[in-house]
Design a protein around this motif. Structure first.
Motif, PDB file in Angstrom:
ATOM      1  N   ASN A  43      18.606  23.045  -9.324  1.00 23.02           N
ATOM      2  CA  ASN A  43      19.196  21.906  -8.632  1.00 23.02           C
ATOM      3  C   ASN A  43      18.293  21.524  -7.468  1.00 23.02           C
ATOM      4  OD1 ASN A  43      20.986  19.910  -7.869  1.00 23.02           O
ATOM      5  ND2 ASN A  43      22.748  21.260  -7.678  1.00 23.02           N
ATOM      6  N   GLU A  85      25.388  14.566 -15.243  1.00 19.35           N
ATOM      7  CA  GLU A  85      26.152  14.902 -14.039  1.00 19.35           C
ATOM      8  C   GLU A  85      27.285  13.903 -13.865  1.00 19.35           C
ATOM      9  OE1 GLU A  85      23.271  14.980 -10.825  1.00 19.35           O
ATOM     10  OE2 GLU A  85      21.758  15.465 -12.320  1.00 19.35           O
ATOM     11  N   SER A  89      29.012  14.308  -8.402  1.00 17.81           N
ATOM     12  CA  SER A  89      27.843  15.176  -8.305  1.00 17.81           C
ATOM     13  C   SER A  89      26.608  14.379  -7.912  1.00 17.81           C
ATOM     14  CB  SER A  89      27.623  15.894  -9.643  1.00 17.81           C
ATOM     15  OG  SER A  89      26.530  16.777  -9.571  1.00 17.81           O
ATOM     16  N   ASP A  94      23.302  16.138  -6.185  1.00 19.10           N
ATOM     17  CA  ASP A  94      22.920  17.092  -7.227  1.00 19.10           C
ATOM     18  C   ASP A  94      21.943  16.442  -8.198  1.00 19.10           C
ATOM     19  OD1 ASP A  94      24.468  19.118  -6.225  1.00 19.10           O
ATOM     20  OD2 ASP A  94      26.206  18.655  -7.467  1.00 19.10           O
ATOM     21  N   PRO A 363      35.211  24.012  -7.723  1.00 23.26           N
ATOM     22  CA  PRO A 363      33.791  23.667  -7.601  1.00 23.26           C
ATOM     23  C   PRO A 363      32.992  23.996  -8.846  1.00 23.26           C
ATOM     24  CG  PRO A 363      34.311  25.589  -6.273  1.00 23.26           C
ATOM     25  CD  PRO A 363      35.619  25.032  -6.743  1.00 23.26           C
ATOM     26  N   SER A 364      33.597  24.731  -9.793  1.00 19.59           N
ATOM     27  CA  SER A 364      32.901  24.960 -11.055  1.00 19.59           C
ATOM     28  C   SER A 364      32.660  23.649 -11.794  1.00 19.59           C
ATOM     29  CB  SER A 364      33.721  25.900 -11.941  1.00 19.59           C
ATOM     30  OG  SER A 364      34.983  25.322 -12.232  1.00 19.59           O
ATOM     31  N   ARG A 366      31.350  20.533 -10.958  1.00 20.79           N
ATOM     32  CA  ARG A 366      30.584  19.998  -9.837  1.00 20.79           C
ATOM     33  C   ARG A 366      30.881  18.513  -9.629  1.00 20.79           C
ATOM     34  NH1 ARG A 366      26.900  23.637  -8.274  1.00 20.79           N
ATOM     35  NH2 ARG A 366      25.848  22.102  -6.993  1.00 20.79           N
TER      36      ARG A 366
END
Length: 633
Positions: A43, A85, A89, A94, A363-364, A366
């Motif tokens: 990331n 994403e 995110s 990210d 938060p898993s 994102r």
């Protein structure tokens, strides 16, 4: 930043505990077989706060992992491949790509593995890397959805996972000199076996090291007996990246693997803040009850006891302005639009908080928090349109189409303009946090394509219900307003009224700002939800109290004053944001400073709209109840 009392606290505390252990519903674990490849994704590089209490964040600029100036090893063949994403995110910077690391389930690469040799690192790029090390930049990896972390110990002696790991080291002998680059990674992967032959990743730890010397010799990965790798800023450098992989079995089940990452550091601080805020609310409620119930009830009884047959009836206090209190204020269009937008934001925050408490925003997944907030903000355009149209009609407004248009467009336009300007600074700094054009176009379509029509529907429903009935009539000739005390002047009242709501939230505010600007994980939504409820109740109570005071001072222009008084805590939020900058930030670049000020002003604006709307609507309700309780002749 937001009851049977004991029962309510128990329910919310239980919800908080569930949210720490509850995994995103619908997400399925990935079972690996022995020898299966375990992909490692990279990331963006982000600045981080080190563990020292005196450490300061030095930048707000993120960088792509494969920025050519870093010279990290790229996967072959084909080069890096960008991973899909979510909207949230992308907005939070990210940028996830695949990597060349070769990791297989339960295959211990205890021998030294060479990732690649970069032999043409120029002096300019070496200076760029060294500057990022001095700014405490961290690498961010992902394996099976888990971020790579460093193992640390908190103040109570408990272990926890700190997200990310250092790009290099500038402490100790390297401080104020050329820092050392970490070019070796000991990767420790923890696994759990729910059934024989099936394995799940439950922890990712990385110990970075710097190994200098000749980068052309056979690597040994001896981190104890080697000099650090210091990049020269006067000549071309070589960097050899190496790694080792170790698998450790863990008793941690897959469902609770995030517990070590989402550890609430020193929860006693949160509880102290919560208890302190609760006492503030109790004190306020008692004080307002004494003033409004005793004083107002006595006044009402006194007024209603007057013999109507008497020729002279003397009015005093707030009853003197009964024929002025519902007079149309200045700029009713703007006031109604702000109230509608504030109500829309309140609804969005309330629903988002419920989803977070139930564990749906783990938060898993994102970016799920930001995505849900954006979607609900657009969907709740109907609430904004409904509140705005009814308030506008109640204030005597007649340009309803203009009201709908402004409610649907003004706030999104202001936010988009600020974000667009800040995005230009991110692009100028070469940051990966710059929002792509396609994403910005999608946001515009959501705001104006979804929020606009829903706002029109809400406004149509509101216009059908019409204005709110007022208990007293308004005289044609405005009454003269006598000079009032200084503490009831608009700005003085706003600052005084904002102290208590801000005092109820300032401890939790530190953790929220650290999460937003310092890449710290925040998941104490139980504390945050309780704090938000307390702030909302405190804001409503304080605003009603100040509105009563100004009416007693024969000041009937309470509408804007109520909004300003309710939003008074936003000014303290701005002051605290500047204090946070002075105490926890040490921004070296103009771009970082402008970004921080821009995002802070955006937070202050949204906070002002939310709390101002709460204060205004609460005062509107209280004023109607007050004047409907007396006889007006």
């Amino acid at each position: 930043m937001k009851c049977s009392r004991s029962a309510g606290l128990l329910v919310l505390a239980a919800s908080f505990n569930i949210s720490l252990a509850f995994y995103l519903p619908g997400a399925a674990p990935h079972n690996f077989k022995q020898g299966d490849p375990v992909p490692l994704f990279v990331n963006a590089l982000t600045p981080m706060l080190t563990g020292s209490s005196t450490a300061k964040l030095k930048s707000l600029i993120n960088y792509d992992y494969y920025n050519p100036r870093f010279h990290f090893c790229e996967p072959t063949p084909g080069g890096p491949v960008k991973q899909p994403e979510s909207l949230g995110s992308i907005l939070f910077g990210d940028r996830i790509f695949n990597s060349p690391y070769d990791i297989k389930m339960l295959e211990h690469n205890s021998s030294c593995q060479t990732l690649c040799l970069q032999s043409n690192v120029s002096a300019e790029d070496a200076k760029f890397i060294n500057d990022r090390i001095r700014d405490d930049y961290a690498l961010n990896w992902l394996i099976d959805g888990l971020p790579a972390a460093e193992l640390k110990i908190d103040s109570r002696g408990d272990y926890f996972y700190d997200l990310g790991f250092n790009l290099g080291n500038d402490e100790g002998p390297f401080k104020d000199t050329t820092p050392a680059l970490n070019n070796h990674y000991d990767i420790v992967l923890q696994y759990h076996s729910p059934t024989p032959g099936n394995y799940r990743v439950v922890g990712v730890l990385v110990w970075p090291s710097s190994i200098g010397g000749s980068q052309q010799d056979t690597p040994t990965c001896d981190t104890d007996n080697s000099h650090p790798l210091v990049l020269s800023e006067q000549q071309t450098n070589s960097i050899r990246y190496t790694y080792r992989v170790t698998w450790n079995e863990s008793d941690t089940p897959w469902a609770t693997r995030w517990d070590s990452y989402l550890k609430v550091l020193d929860p006693r601080i949160h509880w102290f803040s919560l208890i302190n805020s609760s006492f503030i609310v109790i004190f306020l409620c008692v004080m307002v009850s004494m003033i409004l119930i005793r004083s107002v009830s006595r006044d009402i009884s006194r007024y209603n006891a007057i013999d109507l047959s008497e020729d002279v009836q003397e009015d005093w206090g707030w009853k003197l302005v009964h024929a002025e209190v519902f007079r149309t204020p200045s700029y009713p269009m703007i006031l109604s639009v702000m109230s509608g937008n504030g109500a829309q934001l309140c609804a969005m925050l309330a629903v988002t908080m419920v989803f977070a408490l139930l564990g749906f925003l783990s938060p898993s997944n994102r970016g799920s928090l930001a995505t849900v907030m954006m979607v609900f903000w657009s969907l709740f355009g109907c609430i904004g349109g409904y509140i705005s149209s009814r308030v506008y009609a109640s204030l005597g407004g007649t340009e309803r189409r203009k009201n709908v248009f402004m409610t649907a467009t003004i706030l999104p336009t202001v936010i988009f303009t600020i974000v667009f300007l800040l995005n230009l600074f991110l692009l100028g700094a070469g940051s990966s946090g710059a929002v792509p054009f396609g994403t910005m176009l999608l946001i515009v379509l959501m705001w104006f394509g979804l929020n606009g029509p829903l706002c029109a529907i809400g406004a149509y429903i509101g216009s059908k219900q019409g204005s709110v009935a007022h208990p007293v009539r308004v005289h044609q000739i405005p009454r003269q307003i006598p000079p009032g005390p200084r503490y009831l002047q608009p700005w003085a009242a706003a600052l005084l009224s904002g102290i208590l709501p801000f005092g109820a939230a300032f401890v939790e505010l530190y953790f929220v700002l650290s999460s937003l600007f310092a890449s710290r994980a925040y998941y104490a939504f139980g504390f945050l939800a309780l704090t938000a409820c307390i702030v909302g109740l405190t804001t409503a109570t304080v605003t009603i109290l100040f509105t009563y005071f100004i009416l007693c001072a024969e000041e009937y222009r309470w509408h804007w004053r109520a909004f300003l008084t309710g939003g008074g805590s936003a000014f303290w939020l701005l002051a605290y944001g500047l204090f946070f900058w002075a105490s926890r930030l040490s921004l070296h670049s103009l771009s970082s400073a402008i970004l921080y000020l821009g995002y802070l002003l955006l937070l202050v604006l949204l906070h002002f709209l939310i709390t101002g709307t709460i204060g205004f609507l609460a005062s509107y309700w209280a004023v109607r109840r007050l004047y409907s309780s007396i006889r007006i002749d």
